[in-house]
Design a protein around this motif. Structure first.
Motif, PDB file in Angstrom:
ATOM      1  N   ARG A 138       0.907  -1.263  -0.021  1.00 63.15           N
ATOM      2  CA  ARG A 138       0.034  -0.097   0.147  1.00 63.15           C
ATOM      3  C   ARG A 138       1.053   1.430  -0.149  1.00 63.15           C
ATOM      4  N   ARG A 139       1.967   1.155   0.592  1.00 64.65           N
ATOM      5  CA  ARG A 139       2.829   2.265   0.465  1.00 64.65           C
ATOM      6  C   ARG A 139       3.312   2.544  -0.834  1.00 64.65           C
ATOM      7  N   LEU A 140       3.811   1.541  -1.326  1.00 64.92           N
ATOM      8  CA  LEU A 140       4.136   1.728  -2.879  1.00 64.92           C
ATOM      9  C   LEU A 140       2.906   2.335  -3.953  1.00 64.92           C
ATOM     10  N   ASN A 177      -9.434 -17.506   2.106  1.00 60.66           N
ATOM     11  CA  ASN A 177      -9.460 -17.425   0.752  1.00 60.66           C
ATOM     12  C   ASN A 177      -8.615 -16.641   0.078  1.00 60.66           C
ATOM     13  N   GLY A 178      -7.562 -16.936  -0.699  1.00 61.06           N
ATOM     14  CA  GLY A 178      -6.367 -16.018  -1.211  1.00 61.06           C
ATOM     15  C   GLY A 178      -6.872 -15.838  -2.826  1.00 61.06           C
ATOM     16  N   SER A 179      -6.016 -14.766  -3.140  1.00 60.38           N
ATOM     17  CA  SER A 179      -6.161 -14.529  -4.436  1.00 60.38           C
ATOM     18  C   SER A 179      -4.559 -14.064  -5.081  1.00 60.38           C
ATOM     19  N   VAL A 180      -4.264 -13.755  -6.375  1.00 62.31           N
ATOM     20  CA  VAL A 180      -3.051 -13.606  -6.832  1.00 62.31           C
ATOM     21  C   VAL A 180      -2.888 -12.139  -6.591  1.00 62.31           C
ATOM     22  N   THR A 181      -1.831 -11.490  -6.277  1.00 65.81           N
ATOM     23  CA  THR A 181      -1.734 -10.130  -6.006  1.00 65.81           C
ATOM     24  C   THR A 181      -0.546  -9.793  -6.823  1.00 65.81           C
ATOM     25  N   VAL A 182      -0.925  -8.687  -7.682  1.00 63.28           N
ATOM     26  CA  VAL A 182       0.247  -7.774  -8.567  1.00 63.28           C
ATOM     27  C   VAL A 182       0.424  -6.699  -7.970  1.00 63.28           C
ATOM     28  N   VAL A 183       1.587  -6.000  -7.827  1.00 62.00           N
ATOM     29  CA  VAL A 183       2.297  -4.908  -7.844  1.00 62.00           C
ATOM     30  C   VAL A 183       2.815  -4.250  -8.989  1.00 62.00           C
ATOM     31  N   ALA A 184       2.190  -3.518  -9.793  1.00 61.88           N
ATOM     32  CA  ALA A 184       2.619  -3.360 -11.046  1.00 61.88           C
ATOM     33  C   ALA A 184       2.916  -1.717 -11.250  1.00 61.88           C
ATOM     34  N   PRO A 185       3.728  -1.388 -12.135  1.00 61.41           N
ATOM     35  CA  PRO A 185       3.944   0.165 -12.550  1.00 61.41           C
ATOM     36  C   PRO A 185       2.597   0.658 -13.024  1.00 61.41           C
TER      37      PRO A 185
END
Length: 539
Positions: free
Chosen positions: A268-270, A508-516
């Protein structure tokens, strides 16, 4: 009803230390459009571990990397099974023969043609290593594979098996490698190269440092817009966070074993910086603790102990606080959106009083001054293994440890590499370990097949009284051609493992992406194990 639950001080300290240590830092992408006035064509992602051996017919390689290089006959999509290397297929009336009509004009990265002969050689290479693939039931049901002409492959099964196309669509093992890369006509003893038909080809690999994938300019589906993808190996935590801040890497996603390289607060900081955005898939899987009912001398053999641990876990707090609301509490092994899983299983609520009562009734009594229970001289102590590269697993483990201690159960936490934990799962050398279901596209059939597989969850299920019945029903359900019969069998199977509390759900999990923020085309497949990099592009 008591519900004593606080986030452990260790978990809070970890988050605060990360944020304090990671303040400052400037983004410095070498190829950023603002710097050069041109669209970027390269992407570097942070990887928690090396890509390892990329042999697609074995299991040590990175699945995201293998997903870029290799392809299967068919693809699993939100709209069902679609063509990939096979343009079409026919299924015989008895359900035992599949005839695939291959896409023409496809070549491997080394220039070899992908044709029926190459396809047959690959499937035979997988089948020659049958013991290794026992987790996937299709491997036990293939009677014959043959090329009926240059572009047609006929697959014959010993009996009908309804998940055939689903299992052929998996990231591995039924994907295709250039026959030039085979060793002594096969792949089980190693390969000479890693040439698939996929949108990217492996160009360079420095072990435990990085791997470079270049766009396949001859790709049958058209060359990807991202010309180079680099997987850079970085330690989880502050190192990866700083690398993202500085632009040394510019992409991050949950890896193939659910490992998160930075925690949610750092993500979240990013995002708040404006340089990045967070993209999450729909729920894909269930994070869980696997209890080994088959380990002799372990308290995990007892159903009451497993049930008590289940009811000592505060999933609401895990989902809302540890995972910052990004995951939802899971009360059963599969969420109700998984096929055959909406069967009305009774949840076990977080209730420390009930957990203590289960232990008392089962003969586990307080012993000594440390508050740890014991029975017949055996203390209620279990080892819980978690992925050392996952910040959230460590925090969850510490939190679960703290609440289990309140009911007189001591959990000894052991952080190991994911490969070591996988080995323990196969050998049965564990009391408890973190794991996750295969995911939306593969379940319930793949996770359930793993209940009886010695390379997967056989040890976990082998100690229950109804193990033989469970294995029989697993054999029956995959061979059944009748939908109503399958529903009944799946309900029986899921009820057995739920009642025995072998697979203790967390979230229950998901795929998380941190993207430009300028990266477009970020999407997901029907699996948590790979991403479609070929669809991504920069504006």
């Amino acid at each position: 009803m008591r519900q004593r639950s606080v986030i452990g001080l260790a978990a809070l300290a970890m988050v605060m230390a990360l944020l304090a240590g990671c303040s400052g830092g400037e983004k410095n992408h070498a190829e950023a459009p603002s710097d050069k006035g041109k669209v970027r064509t390269e992407l570097t992602y942070a990887a928690a571990k090396d890509i390892n051996d990329m042999n697609p017919h074995l299991y040590t390689g990175s699945m995201p990397a293998q997903g870029m290089v290799y392809e299967s006959l068919v693809e699993n999509t939100p709209d069902g099974i679609k063509p990939l290397l096979a343009e079409s297929w026919d299924i015989s009336e008895d359900g035992k023969t599949y005839t695939f009509h291959l896409r023409q004009g496809v070549t491997f990265h080394d220039g070899e043609p992908f044709d029926a002969e190459a396809a047959v050689k690959n499937i035979e290479a997988v089948q020659s290593n049958a013991a290794k693939h026992s987790w996937i039931q299709l491997s036990t049901k293939i009677a014959d594979v043959e090329a009926t002409d240059e572009h047609t492959v006929r697959l014959t099964l010993t009996e009908p098996y309804y998940p055939t196309l689903l299992e052929l669509a998996m990231t591995r093992p039924y994907v295709f490698l250039s026959p030039r890369d085979f060793v002594d006509g096969g792949t089980k003893d190693g390969v000479k190269g890693y040439h698939g038909t996929g949108p990217y080809k492996l160009a360079e690999h420095q072990t435990d440092r990085y791997a470079v994938f270049e766009a396949n300019e001859s790709y049958w589906g058209g060359a990807p817009k991202i010309a180079k993808v680099t997987a850079k190996v970085l330690p989880a935590g502050e190192t990866t966070f700083l690398a993202l801040q500085k632009g040394e890497v510019d992409f991050l996603f949950t890896d193939d074993r659910g490992t998160d390289s930075i925690d949610v607060e750092a993500m979240r900081r990013l995002e708040d910086s404006g340089d990045y955005r967070i993209v999450r898939s729909d729920p894909m899987n269930t994070k869980m603790i696997v209890a080994n009912s088959g380990k002799q001398g372990s308290p995990a053999q007892e159903t009451a102990v497993r049930e008590a641990l289940w009811q000592s876990i505060d999933r609401e707090t895990i989902g809302k606080q540890i995972m910052s609301g990004t995951e939802t509490p899971a009360e059963t092994l599969f969420s109700t959106n998984v096929n055959y899983a909406d069967i009305g299983l009774k949840p076990r609520d977080f209730d420390l009083d009930q957990a203590e009562k289960k232990l008392e009734d089962a003969g586990w009594k307080p012993s000594g001054g440390d508050g740890i229970r014991a029975k017949d001289g055996t203390p209620l102590v279990l080892k819980l293994y978690y992925d050392a590269n996952s910040a959230s697993q460590k925090t969850e483990a510490e939190f679960i440890q703290s609440t289990a201690r309140q009911i007189g159960m001591k959990l000894e936490l052991v952080g190991e590499e994911s490969s070591s934990i996988a080995s323990r799962r196969s050998s049965g050398d564990y009391d408890l370990l973190f794991n996750q279901t295969w995911g939306l596209a593969y379940d319930p059939q793949s996770t359930i097949a793993a209940f009886a597989s010695e390379s997967s969850y056989y040890h976990a299920t082998s100690g229950i009284a109804s193990a033989a019945e469970l294995y029989r029903k697993i054999d029956e359900v995959t061979a059944s051609a009748n939908e109503e019969t399958r529903k009944v069998l799946y309900k029986d199977i899921l009820t057995i493992v739920h009642d025995e509390a072998i697979f203790i759900p967390l979230t229950n999990g998901s795929v998380t992406v941190v993207a430009p923020s300028d990266l477009q085309g970020v999407s997901f497949k029907q699996t948590q194990f790979e991403l479609p990099f070929e669809k991504m592009y920069f504006e």
